[in-house]
Design a protein around this motif. Structure first.
Motif, PDB file in Angstrom:
ATOM      1  N   PHE A  68      28.518  87.724  19.139  1.00 43.70           N
ATOM      2  CA  PHE A  68      27.787  88.047  17.908  1.00 43.70           C
ATOM      3  C   PHE A  68      26.265  87.975  18.021  1.00 43.70           C
ATOM      4  O   PHE A  68      25.562  88.432  17.136  1.00 43.70           O
ATOM      5  CB  PHE A  68      28.251  87.131  16.769  1.00 43.70           C
ATOM      6  CG  PHE A  68      29.699  87.344  16.421  1.00 43.70           C
ATOM      7  CD1 PHE A  68      30.145  88.589  15.997  1.00 43.70           C
ATOM      8  CD2 PHE A  68      30.617  86.320  16.543  1.00 43.70           C
ATOM      9  CE1 PHE A  68      31.465  88.804  15.685  1.00 43.70           C
ATOM     10  CE2 PHE A  68      31.951  86.528  16.230  1.00 43.70           C
ATOM     11  CZ  PHE A  68      32.387  87.769  15.807  1.00 43.70           C
ATOM     12  N   ILE A  69      25.777  87.337  19.062  1.00 44.56           N
ATOM     13  CA  ILE A  69      24.323  87.191  19.178  1.00 44.56           C
ATOM     14  C   ILE A  69      23.883  87.620  20.569  1.00 44.56           C
ATOM     15  O   ILE A  69      24.466  87.174  21.578  1.00 44.56           O
ATOM     16  CB  ILE A  69      23.896  85.728  18.924  1.00 44.56           C
ATOM     17  CG1 ILE A  69      24.304  85.315  17.506  1.00 44.56           C
ATOM     18  CG2 ILE A  69      22.385  85.556  19.100  1.00 44.56           C
ATOM     19  CD1 ILE A  69      24.277  83.838  17.263  1.00 44.56           C
ATOM     20  N   LYS A  70      22.871  88.458  20.619  1.00 49.68           N
ATOM     21  CA  LYS A  70      22.393  88.963  21.898  1.00 49.68           C
ATOM     22  C   LYS A  70      21.679  87.829  22.652  1.00 49.68           C
ATOM     23  O   LYS A  70      20.884  87.092  22.062  1.00 49.68           O
ATOM     24  CB  LYS A  70      21.420  90.114  21.632  1.00 49.68           C
ATOM     25  CG  LYS A  70      21.186  91.000  22.817  1.00 49.68           C
ATOM     26  CD  LYS A  70      20.369  92.218  22.389  1.00 49.68           C
ATOM     27  CE  LYS A  70      19.805  92.918  23.600  1.00 49.68           C
ATOM     28  NZ  LYS A  70      18.892  92.094  24.395  1.00 49.68           N
ATOM     29  N   ASP A  74      16.552  87.803  30.365  1.00 47.87           N
ATOM     30  CA  ASP A  74      16.790  87.454  31.780  1.00 47.87           C
ATOM     31  C   ASP A  74      18.070  86.669  31.989  1.00 47.87           C
ATOM     32  O   ASP A  74      18.610  86.628  33.099  1.00 47.87           O
ATOM     33  CB  ASP A  74      15.624  86.599  32.314  1.00 47.87           C
ATOM     34  CG  ASP A  74      14.349  87.406  32.355  1.00 47.87           C
ATOM     35  OD1 ASP A  74      14.458  88.655  32.272  1.00 47.87           O
ATOM     36  OD2 ASP A  74      13.266  86.801  32.444  1.00 47.87           O
ATOM     37  N   THR A  75      18.515  85.980  30.942  1.00 49.84           N
ATOM     38  CA  THR A  75      19.729  85.155  31.041  1.00 49.84           C
ATOM     39  C   THR A  75      20.612  85.467  29.829  1.00 49.84           C
ATOM     40  O   THR A  75      20.626  84.719  28.850  1.00 49.84           O
ATOM     41  CB  THR A  75      19.360  83.654  31.036  1.00 49.84           C
ATOM     42  OG1 THR A  75      18.411  83.429  29.977  1.00 49.84           O
ATOM     43  CG2 THR A  75      18.796  83.173  32.344  1.00 49.84           C
ATOM     44  N   PRO A  76      21.344  86.606  29.873  1.00 47.88           N
ATOM     45  CA  PRO A  76      22.103  87.051  28.692  1.00 47.88           C
ATOM     46  C   PRO A  76      23.196  86.071  28.250  1.00 47.88           C
ATOM     47  O   PRO A  76      23.684  86.151  27.123  1.00 47.88           O
ATOM     48  CB  PRO A  76      22.702  88.385  29.144  1.00 47.88           C
ATOM     49  CG  PRO A  76      22.570  88.419  30.620  1.00 47.88           C
ATOM     50  CD  PRO A  76      21.433  87.528  31.005  1.00 47.88           C
ATOM     51  N   GLU A  77      23.545  85.114  29.142  1.00 49.21           N
ATOM     52  CA  GLU A  77      24.560  84.107  28.764  1.00 49.21           C
ATOM     53  C   GLU A  77      23.981  83.065  27.825  1.00 49.21           C
ATOM     54  O   GLU A  77      24.707  82.286  27.225  1.00 49.21           O
ATOM     55  CB  GLU A  77      25.085  83.347  29.995  1.00 49.21           C
ATOM     56  CG  GLU A  77      25.394  84.172  31.202  1.00 49.21           C
ATOM     57  CD  GLU A  77      24.197  84.301  32.162  1.00 49.21           C
ATOM     58  OE1 GLU A  77      23.045  84.440  31.691  1.00 49.21           O
ATOM     59  OE2 GLU A  77      24.432  84.301  33.370  1.00 49.21           O
ATOM     60  N   VAL A  78      22.630  83.019  27.727  1.00 51.35           N
ATOM     61  CA  VAL A  78      21.972  82.004  26.883  1.00 51.35           C
ATOM     62  C   VAL A  78      21.571  82.629  25.555  1.00 51.35           C
ATOM     63  O   VAL A  78      20.851  83.636  25.537  1.00 51.35           O
ATOM     64  CB  VAL A  78      20.707  81.449  27.584  1.00 51.35           C
ATOM     65  CG1 VAL A  78      20.023  80.407  26.707  1.00 51.35           C
ATOM     66  CG2 VAL A  78      21.066  80.856  28.948  1.00 51.35           C
ATOM     67  N   GLY A 158      30.210  81.168  12.430  1.00 49.56           N
ATOM     68  CA  GLY A 158      28.841  80.885  12.848  1.00 49.56           C
ATOM     69  C   GLY A 158      27.993  82.100  13.169  1.00 49.56           C
ATOM     70  O   GLY A 158      26.933  82.297  12.597  1.00 49.56           O
ATOM     71  N   GLY A 159      28.471  82.946  14.079  1.00 49.78           N
ATOM     72  CA  GLY A 159      27.684  84.076  14.522  1.00 49.78           C
ATOM     73  C   GLY A 159      27.440  85.108  13.438  1.00 49.78           C
ATOM     74  O   GLY A 159      26.610  85.988  13.583  1.00 49.78           O
ATOM     75  N   ARG A 160      28.192  85.004  12.352  1.00 53.66           N
ATOM     76  CA  ARG A 160      28.046  85.981  11.285  1.00 53.66           C
ATOM     77  C   ARG A 160      27.187  85.437  10.145  1.00 53.66           C
ATOM     78  O   ARG A 160      27.082  86.071   9.101  1.00 53.66           O
ATOM     79  CB  ARG A 160      29.420  86.330  10.727  1.00 53.66           C
ATOM     80  CG  ARG A 160      30.309  86.926  11.772  1.00 53.66           C
ATOM     81  CD  ARG A 160      30.618  88.347  11.433  1.00 53.66           C
ATOM     82  NE  ARG A 160      30.994  89.038  12.643  1.00 53.66           N
ATOM     83  CZ  ARG A 160      31.258  90.319  12.672  1.00 53.66           C
ATOM     84  NH1 ARG A 160      31.182  91.026  11.600  1.00 53.66           N
ATOM     85  NH2 ARG A 160      31.589  90.895  13.798  1.00 53.66           N
ATOM     86  N   ALA A 161      26.650  84.240  10.317  1.00 53.56           N
ATOM     87  CA  ALA A 161      25.889  83.622   9.236  1.00 53.56           C
ATOM     88  C   ALA A 161      24.790  84.569   8.767  1.00 53.56           C
ATOM     89  O   ALA A 161      23.984  85.031   9.565  1.00 53.56           O
ATOM     90  CB  ALA A 161      25.272  82.317   9.712  1.00 53.56           C
ATOM     91  N   ASN A 171      16.852  92.228  15.067  1.00 57.28           N
ATOM     92  CA  ASN A 171      17.813  92.997  15.859  1.00 57.28           C
ATOM     93  C   ASN A 171      17.884  92.548  17.309  1.00 57.28           C
ATOM     94  O   ASN A 171      18.890  92.713  17.968  1.00 57.28           O
ATOM     95  CB  ASN A 171      17.453  94.482  15.812  1.00 57.28           C
ATOM     96  CG  ASN A 171      17.848  95.073  14.482  1.00 57.28           C
ATOM     97  OD1 ASN A 171      18.757  94.556  13.845  1.00 57.28           O
ATOM     98  ND2 ASN A 171      17.172  96.106  14.064  1.00 57.28           N
ATOM     99  N   GLN A 172      16.799  91.997  17.818  1.00 58.44           N
ATOM    100  CA  GLN A 172      16.827  91.622  19.242  1.00 58.44           C
ATOM    101  C   GLN A 172      17.742  90.437  19.510  1.00 58.44           C
ATOM    102  O   GLN A 172      18.075  90.164  20.636  1.00 58.44           O
ATOM    103  CB  GLN A 172      15.433  91.344  19.797  1.00 58.44           C
ATOM    104  CG  GLN A 172      14.696  90.182  19.201  1.00 58.44           C
ATOM    105  CD  GLN A 172      13.764  90.631  18.094  1.00 58.44           C
ATOM    106  OE1 GLN A 172      14.105  91.478  17.281  1.00 58.44           O
ATOM    107  NE2 GLN A 172      12.589  90.063  18.048  1.00 58.44           N
ATOM    108  N   THR A 173      18.142  89.709  18.462  1.00 55.49           N
ATOM    109  CA  THR A 173      19.036  88.585  18.721  1.00 55.49           C
ATOM    110  C   THR A 173      20.427  88.815  18.138  1.00 55.49           C
ATOM    111  O   THR A 173      21.420  88.424  18.721  1.00 55.49           O
ATOM    112  CB  THR A 173      18.490  87.260  18.150  1.00 55.49           C
ATOM    113  OG1 THR A 173      18.237  87.435  16.774  1.00 55.49           O
ATOM    114  CG2 THR A 173      17.235  86.817  18.858  1.00 55.49           C
ATOM    115  N   TYR A 174      20.502  89.467  16.981  1.00 55.99           N
ATOM    116  CA  TYR A 174      21.786  89.604  16.302  1.00 55.99           C
ATOM    117  C   TYR A 174      22.494  90.868  16.761  1.00 55.99           C
ATOM    118  O   TYR A 174      21.936  91.957  16.721  1.00 55.99           O
ATOM    119  CB  TYR A 174      21.545  89.650  14.793  1.00 55.99           C
ATOM    120  CG  TYR A 174      22.800  89.679  13.970  1.00 55.99           C
ATOM    121  CD1 TYR A 174      23.734  88.648  14.048  1.00 55.99           C
ATOM    122  CD2 TYR A 174      23.050  90.744  13.105  1.00 55.99           C
ATOM    123  CE1 TYR A 174      24.879  88.678  13.284  1.00 55.99           C
ATOM    124  CE2 TYR A 174      24.195  90.765  12.336  1.00 55.99           C
ATOM    125  CZ  TYR A 174      25.104  89.736  12.426  1.00 55.99           C
ATOM    126  OH  TYR A 174      26.239  89.767  11.669  1.00 55.99           O
TER     127      TYR A 174
END
Ligand code: SIN
Length: 278
Positions: A68-70, A74-78, A158-161, A171-174
């Motif tokens: 749910f969150i981008k 450099d570290t897309p897992e974070v 959570g991710g949909r809050a 948009n760069q995070t969600y």
């Protein structure tokens, strides 16, 4: 390395180790053993970049992409979990186990504190294996045949809050295009590494028992969810800048307390790949 339990139910604080450095095999083994034993480990005063955070996480498993969150470029897992002074809602502000709506939910989650409020913003954890152990034999037997339907769309996910500016408006995070998930998992799951049984449901994601209506399921779901968070099954962690927690989603629930209005909290988060609950 020193290991200090923080409650009788679960959780231990680890001191005397710099986790930004490459760990020895002995250190890694000791941490893995204590992770399984205490279910949540806490570290303080650590100085991690997103890269060293990922390297540390890899000692426990494989970092995954949260749907749910981008993640960071450099570290897309974070992913970043930021509650600003103006936000009303927080991320993870109800009892849950991470991504339990997915076919293979996250086995563990790591959270690293970059910025913490002066007071408040603690996280609660509950030991769901201990909660299972303390049920009567008859209820345990009844629960063994039950399967829970877990949905990312139920209640608070959570991710949909929607009330969190950094998560929902930028948009760069969600990840606004993320699909929703619904999966069935046994209400009693057996830990793949310890063999311990634990309750596997939560009010945030488990909508009903498979084959029953929501109305029929509700009383027992409510009872079990209340039972799992009895104070004697829990611990509470007070964050400060540089603290890190890693918890086992297969045998715990957690709840981020939303009690710090007008203050900022900034965390980095990684989830580790898990297997299908059995
Ligand atoms: C989460 O549910 O992963 C967030 C926990 C927290 O922010 O304390």
């Amino acid at each position: 390395m020193e290991i200090s339990p923080i409650s009788g139910a679960l959780g231990a604080e680890i001191s005397g180790i710099d986790i930004s450095k490459k760990l020895t095999n002995t250190e890694t083994q000791l941490l893995q053993e204590n992770f399984l034993k205490f279910k949540v480990l806490f570290f303080r005063n650590q100085n991690l970049s997103a890269q060293t955070f990922v390297s540390f996480a890899k000692h426990f498993g494989d970092p995954t992409i949260y749907p749910f969150i981008k993640g960071l470029d450099d570290t897309p897992e974070v992913i970043e979990i930021i509650k600003t002074k103006d936000d009303k809602k927080n991320f993870g502000g109800s009892w849950h186990s991470d991504t339990s709506y997915m076919e293979c939910p996250a086995m563990a989650t790591l959270l690293y504190a970059k910025e913490t409020p002066k007071f408040g913003g603690d996280t609660l954890f509950a030991n769901t294996a201990l909660a299972y152990e303390q049920l009567s034999q008859s209820l345990k037997e009844l629960l063994h045949d039950l399967v829970g339907v877990n949905s990312s769309e139920k209640g608070y996910a959570g991710g949909r809050a929607t009330g969190m500016s950094k998560l929902s408006k930028m948009n760069q995070t969600y990840n606004a295009n993320a699909t929703s998930y619904e999966t069935e998992h046994p209400i009693i799951r057996t830990h793949p590494e310890t063999g311990q049984k634990s309750l596997y449901l939560n009010l945030s994601h488990t909508s009903h028992f498979s084959g029953m209506t929501v109305k029929e399921s509700k009383p027992l779901i409510n009872y079990l969810c209340k039972h799992m968070i009895r104070p004697e099954f829990t611990c509470r962690f007070r964050w400060s800048e540089g603290s890190l927690a890693i918890w086992d989603n297969r045998a715990t629930l957690h709840h981020a307390i939303n009690d710090y209005p007008n203050q900022r909290r900034h965390m980095l988060r990684i989830t580790l790949a898990g297997d299908r609950p059995h």
